[in-house]
Scaffold this motif. Structure first.
Motif, PDB file in Angstrom:
ATOM      1  N   MET A  40      28.097  11.922  59.056  1.00 10.33           N
ATOM      2  CA  MET A  40      26.828  11.207  59.004  1.00 10.33           C
ATOM      3  C   MET A  40      26.729  10.249  57.830  1.00 10.33           C
ATOM      4  SD  MET A  40      24.749  12.091  61.406  1.00 10.33           S
ATOM      5  CE  MET A  40      24.206  13.352  62.500  1.00 10.33           C
ATOM      6  N   ASN A  41      27.285  10.660  56.720  1.00  8.61           N
ATOM      7  CA  ASN A  41      27.097   9.860  55.518  1.00  8.61           C
ATOM      8  C   ASN A  41      28.327   9.952  54.633  1.00  8.61           C
ATOM      9  OD1 ASN A  41      26.272   8.976  52.857  1.00  8.61           O
ATOM     10  ND2 ASN A  41      24.166   9.077  53.630  1.00  8.61           N
ATOM     11  N   THR A 306      20.294  11.802  55.999  1.00 12.98           N
ATOM     12  CA  THR A 306      20.323  11.078  57.270  1.00 12.98           C
ATOM     13  C   THR A 306      18.894  10.847  57.735  1.00 12.98           C
ATOM     14  OG1 THR A 306      20.388  13.148  58.457  1.00 12.98           O
ATOM     15  CG2 THR A 306      22.497  12.147  57.961  1.00 12.98           C
ATOM     16  N   LEU A 308      17.940  11.483  60.912  1.00 10.26           N
ATOM     17  CA  LEU A 308      18.034  12.013  62.271  1.00 10.26           C
ATOM     18  C   LEU A 308      16.687  12.381  62.848  1.00 10.26           C
ATOM     19  CD1 LEU A 308      21.069  14.401  62.624  1.00 10.26           C
ATOM     20  CD2 LEU A 308      20.637  12.199  63.706  1.00 10.26           C
TER      21      LEU A 308
END
Lengths: 336, 516, 317
Positions: A40-41, A306, A308
């Motif tokens: 994600m990162n 994130t 999300l």
């Protein structure tokens, strides 16, 4: 050390042929989270972020190690979060009061640390004696002391915030922010306590006795275990570890208020259970608790890193993962 | 050979005499372990059928299959001549097949009445019909001739009373087949008599009764037919009248059983190791006095509730007690089991599942729990523990499918051996064994008697508490008999016999003494 | 005229009112129900409430006060019911924990003919209270937003820490975002720090890991600003950004006074509003001054120039 490991694997081989989900479940969950975070990162695995997450985990982690023993022995302690706030408050008051006599250097800080450990010891003793001598349910005793500690710190802070003397704080600050070989002190202390805890749980009479008491108090009593003494020791150990956690916490922000340590008790208990310790006692493992703490903190970290889900849902995501982690373990148990 | 033609004869004569419940070629495995092998079995209405076998022979599994708790791996369960597959124990109960567990299935905090109607409460409209339930309960309890009140909380009533409640519960379900797992193991003689009368009555009403017991005299008395299982295989089924108790025992063990009890040795000359003077456990035991010699086996007999267990628990510091304890001539204060251990006294509880062993843990931590200080300085020496386990498995002939097995999964006999091994690891000089063979098959019993004898021969002193008169008579050189919290008398050598013990236990001898 | 001045005027009025009314009035009991001190601002509010009660009881012996602090809305409802049932209060000053659950109980107090003063959080139904004293939440966000605009004329990248998810927080953040519209200032991320130092520290650590460039932080509360500053300190990025908190914590005001580069200004949301409300309610019983109506205490930008008049070293907040 090598002997123990080989004996362990041998036992697994003779015992159960397949990999036990009960054992590896939490590890799998942790690895999955790390993988998700890394995808994600790109900053997720950076030195800074890893240090942040581990250091943040330290307070709850140190407390959760102690909680593992209490829960393994069939007990519970709901007061640890309030206790941490109370100890932090008193510790700050003690250090501020010592500044005129001991100055703003290490003597004052060491005295503050000693005070934190002593108060933790006393608070644990208070809980433990009520539970073992007055024979009151642990849930009730610690629910009561949770309120007591929380009110006391609010009262000490006059409803506001207790702040550590500025110069003392400057000296004390490195205890949270610095370290050796690039590893921050809170991480070192946490891992050292976890390692010690694991050894005590697995390889000493005290750990064995905790498990025996938790699985059947009567059997323990008939087997010459000093049940009350071992239980009391569990609560005192937990109190002292809350003191240690506080010693690492105070230099971070240099303050304590009535909002310090709110819900730490539930996080600590959740970490213990995620790690595979049985809530009703009889079986505990410290390494599992460490993984549980890391899982809880990683979820928060990933959600922050994130975009999300709506931040309103952070609590829900944590809740789902806690339940999932435990369900995975229980399923295996049921088919046994 | 005998039963087969008989069966055909019965089926031929009348449809009413078709088996109500039967097994055809049933096998059952748990994972890789097979515990039942191709078992055939049938049960007729109005018969009392005893199922016997050593611990681990597969009796429990077979009963659980019959009552819907387990499914067979292969083979069929037949109900009223047709194959049936119970989806659950509730399903089986609905069809009239009820299993009464050895460990009761009662809600401890509810009353007798609430338990009997649990899940099937009688209702009038939306509300519970307390009146009707109370009436039915009273009627059932009266039929069982028990004095337990319907309102009593189950946690407060005695074990035999609980048994009666279980039976009442089954009766309220209008059971056609009643399966009882060692119903008399926890009952006194009188209570067992009441149970037998009840069984006779149920039998007359056409209920089929299957029960297990380790008490072969009982089986010979009340069973119509007997089925023997050994190592998961069907050995024989025969009318009880055609089987002697010895024949049953031999069929179970698969070898001839020579003398069950080892020879006695005389320890009269040896020095005294333990003296209890004016020893009382408040409210239960009053002024007990006795002594124990080196190498002696001292029996303690008496009715259930006469204070034998409580006396010993007082001695080892589990219960508060007053009076004098001398070990090897020295006065000792014993306030905890740890103190007792240090004084060289160890006690094996009668309740191995609740007080003796940690059922959810493995054998190793159980074995070393009492003597853990021997294995640890700061850390526990796991190698030493493993070696001790090896030694104990060998010495006490503990049979476990794997070293890692949880103790709950060991058979009763092996649990008892492990408990013995655990106690002996503390190297006590004085060993108190409460009900050494409760719920244990005859083969293991014999082994345990040999262990006890060996302990005495090694120079240790042993106290045996037992409700099985034969056990006390067969093992002990002296027998103390307790009655209502007092030691009513002590018997020696040739004076030890069943009649003398019963007289003391019932208080008959006292009267005789008072007369002269 | 500025709410602070209104407050001062009222205080003066109460001083004037004192001599002429002290003996004349009957005894009156005023109930004060407020949330417990669970965070810094509430702590300050508790302090000011207690201080106002002490002061007024001394000045007006004929006034009796009942002060209750509640840790949750349910407890607050019980407190109010107890005040009605056992203390027979003549007036109620209430800072509702939450609007909806408190509306009914407070309405019943008003229907019983008692004087009702509502502070800070409005009730769900209009027209219940006789007097309404509140801070200006949209103003709080707007003033902060306007400062960002003025300070960053060419735009920039900022992160925002929000409070506990409530109407108050929503009003502030919406006004803040509205004030920034068209300014070229980009909000990189918003997360809830729950008006808590530790939570804010954690959130800011993660913001710092996530965004390589941050020009400023709207911490929206001084407690959160403490955690934020510490996280920035730890990351060694103190030269890169500045922080705007809010609510006027004394330590933060001090830093503004001292010209701290990282804390250039602050925005007021005075916890002392409870004291104004209590004093105005008291006036109703000791004088004939007209006190009913709505008083909104606007949020003001505190700068190094005016900081001194907002600095209360004795307050816990």
């Amino acid at each position: 050390m090598t002997d123990a490991t080989t004996a362990g694997t041998a036992a697994v081989k003779t015992g159960r042929p397949s990999l036990d989900l009960h054992v590896i479940g939490p590890i799998v969950a942790l690895l999955a989270l790390i993988l998700i975070g890394a995808l994600m990162n790109p900053n997720f695995l950076s030195y800074g972020n890893v240090t942040n997450v581990l250091a943040r985990s330290a307070f709850i982690g140190i407390i959760a190690v102690g909680m593992t023993f209490v829960i393994t022995a069939g007990g519970l302690d709901l007061s640890v979060g309030s206790m941490a706030a109370f100890i932090a408050g008193l510790m700050i008051i003690v250090m501020n009061a010592l500044v005129p006599t001991l100055g703003t250097g290490w003597p004052t800080i060491l005295a503050g640390m000693a005070a934190a450990l002593a108060i933790g010891f006393a608070a644990g003793l208070f809980n433990g004696l009520l539970i073992t001598q007055a024979r009151i349910e642990a849930f009730i005793v610690t629910l009561g002391s949770m309120g007591i500690f929380r009110s006391l710190v609010t009262w000490l802070a006059d409803g506001g915030t207790l702040s550590l003397n500025f110069s003392v704080r400057e000296v004390y600050r490195p205890v949270y922010y610095d370290g050796i070989f690039g590893i921050a002190w809170p991480i070192i202390v946490f891992l050292a306590i976890a390692a010690l805890g694991e050894i005590v749980m697995r390889h000493t009479a005290f750990g064995r006795h905790c498990a025996a008491i938790g699985s059947n108090e009567q059997v323990a009593r008939y087997s010459a275990v000093h049940v009350d003494r071992a239980r009391l020791a569990g609560y005192v150990l937990l109190g002292v570890l809350v003191g240690v956690a506080t010693i690492m916490y105070v230099p971070r922000l240099g303050s304590a208020s009535s909002s310090t340590g709110v819900l730490w008790e539930l996080e600590a208990i959740a970490a213990v259970i995620i790690g595979g310790t049985v809530l009703k006692g009889g079986f505990g493992r410290v390494w599992g608790t460490v993984i549980g703490v890391l899982i809880l903190n990683l979820i928060e970290n990933i959600l922050n890193l994130t975009d999300l889900v709506s931040p309103y849902l952070n609590g829900a995501i944590q809740g789902v993962i806690i339940i999932l982690a435990v369900v995975l373990q229980r399923q295996k148990k049921a088919t046994r | 050979m005998q039963p087969a033609p008989q069966t055909t004869a019965r089926t031929a004569t009348s449809a009413a005499h078709a088996p109500i419940l039967a097994l055809a070629g049933v096998s059952r495995s748990f994972g890789p372990v097979q515990v039942l092998f191709d078992v055939d079995f049938d049960l007729y209405p109005g018969e009392v059928h005893a199922l016997i076998g050593e611990n681990g022979a597969g009796k429990s599994t077979m009963m659980k299959i019959l009552s819907g708790y387990l499914e067979p791996t292969t083979g069929e369960v037949m109900l009223d001549g047709a194959p049936v597959s119970f989806t659950s124990s509730e399903d089986a109960e609905d069809r009239g097949v009820v299993l009464i567990h050895q460990e009761f299935n009662l809600a401890d905090q509810l009353s007798v009445e609430q338990n009997i109607f649990l899940g099937r409460e009688l209702k009038r409209g939306l509300f519970l019909d307390h009146k009707a339930m109370r009436a039915t309960t009273n009627e059932l309890l009266a039929r069982l001739e028990t004095k337990t009140p319907a309102w009593a909380t189950v946690s407060k009533i005695s074990v035999p009373e609980k048994q009666m409640v279980e039976i009442a519960k089954a009766l309220s379900r209008e059971a056609r087949v009643l399966i009882m797992d060692e119903p008399t193991a926890v009952l006194t003689r009188n209570e067992a008599e009441i149970l037998f009368r009840q069984i006779e009555r149920l039998k007359a009403q056409g209920t089929a009764i299957l029960y297990t017991s380790h008490k072969l005299d009982e089986v010979a008395r009340i069973a119509d037919r007997v089925t023997v299982l050994r190592d998961g295989r069907h050995v024989l089924t025969a009318p009880a009248s055609e089987l002697s108790e010895d024949a049953m025992a031999e069929a179970m063990v698969g070898r001839e059983l020579s003398n069950l009890f080892p020879d006695k040795a005389d320890a009269n000359a040896a020095e005294t190791v333990l003296v209890l003077k004016d020893f009382s456990v408040p409210g239960i035991v009053e002024n007990a006095n006795f002594e124990l010699r080196r190498g002696e086996i001292l029996g303690f007999a008496g009715l259930v509730g006469s204070g034998r267990t409580e006396l010993m628990e007082g001695l080892i510091g589990i219960r508060p007690a007053t009076g004098e304890i001398r070990v090897n001539g020295k006065a000792r204060q014993i306030r905890s089991v740890d103190d007792a251990r240090k004084a060289g006294i160890a006690y094996l509880t009668e309740d191995r599942k609740e007080r003796g062993l940690l059922l959810n843990q493995g054998m190793r931590p159980n074995l070393t729990l009492l003597a853990l200080q021997k294995f640890s300085r700061i850390l526990i020496d796991r190698d030493a523990e493993e070696k001790a386990l090896d030694r104990s498995i060998r010495e006490f002939d503990i049979r476990a499918p794997s070293r890692e097995i949880k103790v709950a999964n060991l058979s009763g006999g092996n649990q008892q051996k492990l408990l013995l091994a655990k106690t002996m690891l503390a190297e006590p000089e004085i060993v108190i064994i409460d009900e050494p063979t409760r719920g244990i098959d005859i083969g293991t019993k014999q082994q345990i008697y040999q262990f006890v004898r060996r302990l005495a021969d090694e120079g240790r002193s042993v106290i045996i508490i037992s409700s099985e008169m034969a056990e006390v008579i067969g093992l002990a050189t002296r027998v103390a008999v307790m009655r209502t919290g007092r030691i009513a008398g002590t018997l020696k050598g040739g004076d030890i016999n069943e009649d003398a013990i019963v007289r003391l236990a019932m208080g008959l001898e006292k009267k005789a003494e008072g007369n002269d | 005229m500025g709410v602070r001045n209104a407050f001062k005027a009222l205080a003066v009025m109460s001083m004037i009112a004192l001599p002429m009314s002290a003996a004349a009035q009957d005894k009156a009991t005023i109930g004060v129900s407020i949330p417990a001190a669970t965070h810094g601002w509430a702590g300050g509010m508790n302090y000011h409430a207690q201080a106002a009660v002490n002061r007024l009881e001394e000045v007006y012996p004929q006034l009796d006060f009942v002060l209750a602090t509640a840790s949750d809305p349910g407890k607050q409802v019980s407190d109010i019911e107890d005040m009605m049932a056992t203390r027979n209060i003549d007036a109620l000053v209430v800072l509702p924990f939450e609007s909806d659950p408190l509306t009914g109980p407070v309405k019943r107090v008003a229907e019983a003919g008692k004087w009702v003063t509502v502070v800070d959080r409005g009730l769900s139904e209009e027209g219940i209270e006789d007097l309404y004293v509140a801070g200006d939440n949209p103003g709080f966000g707007r003033v902060a937003g306007e400062y960002f605009r003025q300070r960053m004329p060419d735009g920039g990248k900022i992160v925002v820490l929000r409070g506990i998810p409530t109407t108050i927080d929503n009003e502030r953040v919406e006004a803040f975002q509205k004030a920034l519209e068209g300014s070229g200032i980009e909000i990189l991320g918003m997360e809830h720090g729950n008006w808590n130092r530790d939570d804010a520290f954690t959130v800011m650590q993660d913001f710092l890991s996530k965004y390589p460039e941050i020009n400023a932080v709207w911490a929206s509360d001084d407690d959160m600003a403490v955690g934020v500053l510490e996280a920035i300190n730890q990351a060694g990025r103190t030269d890169e950004m500045w922080v705007l908190g809010g609510a006027g914590m004394k330590e933060m005001i001090k830093r503004v006074m001292d010209g701290d580069k990282m804390i250039p200004v602050n925005v007021t949301y005075p916890p002392a509003m409870i004291a104004s409300a209590i004093e105005m309610t008291a006036l109703k019983f000791v004088s004939n001054a007209p006190v009913s109506g709505r008083f909104i205490i606007g949020s003001v930008l505190i700068t190094p120039e005016n900081a001194e008049s907002y600095y209360f070293p004795d307050s816990p907040f």
